[in-house]
Design an enzyme around this catalytic site. Structure first.
Site, PDB file in Angstrom:
ATOM      1  CD  GLU A 171      -1.780   4.432   3.356  1.00  0.00           C
ATOM      2  OE1 GLU A 171      -2.922   4.845   3.608  1.00  0.00           O
ATOM      3  OE2 GLU A 171      -1.553   3.526   2.511  1.00  0.00           O
ATOM      4  CB  CYS A 195      -6.159  -0.495   5.491  1.00  0.00           C
ATOM      5  SG  CYS A 195      -4.477  -1.129   5.318  1.00  0.00           S
ATOM      6  CB  CYS A 225      -1.631   1.601   6.192  1.00  0.00           C
ATOM      7  SG  CYS A 225      -1.475   0.865   4.545  1.00  0.00           S
ATOM      8  CG  HIS A 247      -1.933  -1.052   1.252  1.00  0.00           C
ATOM      9  ND1 HIS A 247      -3.032  -0.991   2.057  1.00  0.00           N
ATOM     10  CD2 HIS A 247      -2.046  -2.219   0.559  1.00  0.00           C
ATOM     11  CE1 HIS A 247      -3.789  -2.055   1.877  1.00  0.00           C
ATOM     12  NE2 HIS A 247      -3.198  -2.824   0.962  1.00  0.00           N
TER      13      HIS A 247
END
Length: 146
Positions: free
Chosen positions: A50, A78, A81, A48
């Site tokens: 991040e 999420c 993250c 992801h």
């Protein structure tokens, strides 16, 4: 601190990659890293934006700790993250679009993400700033779509 230039950078980076997600790590008002979502490119479900930005920042600092750093991301993180932020010791997370916004525009997100983020943030003591430049971040979700 003015996070606008960093959010614009995250938006531009995501848009250029055809992604709906971008994230920057900053420290003392200076850019450390800026990445986008690489899940499909790397065939890595943990890639992801991040997490990628945190990985890049950790490499630069040659440390797993990002004490004093802020993560600016286009969409609410999420739980994975958020925990990456916690374990890397990020002090603050700033995000634009909500997970519910992402769901509305065809992104597969955890429906109760806001509840999870709120509960985890109580434990981790990470400062949160939500809905920052939300309209611009929602526009990216619409533009890049599912």
């Amino acid at each position: 601190m003015d996070y606008k230039k960093f959010m614009l950078l995250a938006l531009d980076k995501a848009r250029a990659a055809g992604s709906t997600r971008g994230a920057c790590v900053i420290k003392k008002g200076k850019l450390v890293s800026c990445e986008t979502n690489h899940v499909h490119r790397l065939n890595d479900p943990s890639a992801h934006a991040e997490v990628e930005a945190i990985r890049s920042a950790c490499k630069k600092f040659r440390s797993t700790h990002l004490d004093g750093c802020v993560v600016v991301c286009t969409t609410e993180p999420c739980p994975m993250c958020l925990m990456a932020c916690y374990y890397s010791r990020v002090k603050k997370i700033v995000w634009g679009a909500r997970s519910s916004d992402a769901m509305r525009w065809g992104r597969n997100e955890i429906a109760k993400n806001r509840h999870v983020i709120g509960e985890i943030s109580k434990i981790t003591k990470i400062e949160l700033k939500q809905d920052f430049m939300r309209k611009e971040c929602i526009a990216l979700l619409k533009e890049c779509g599912p």
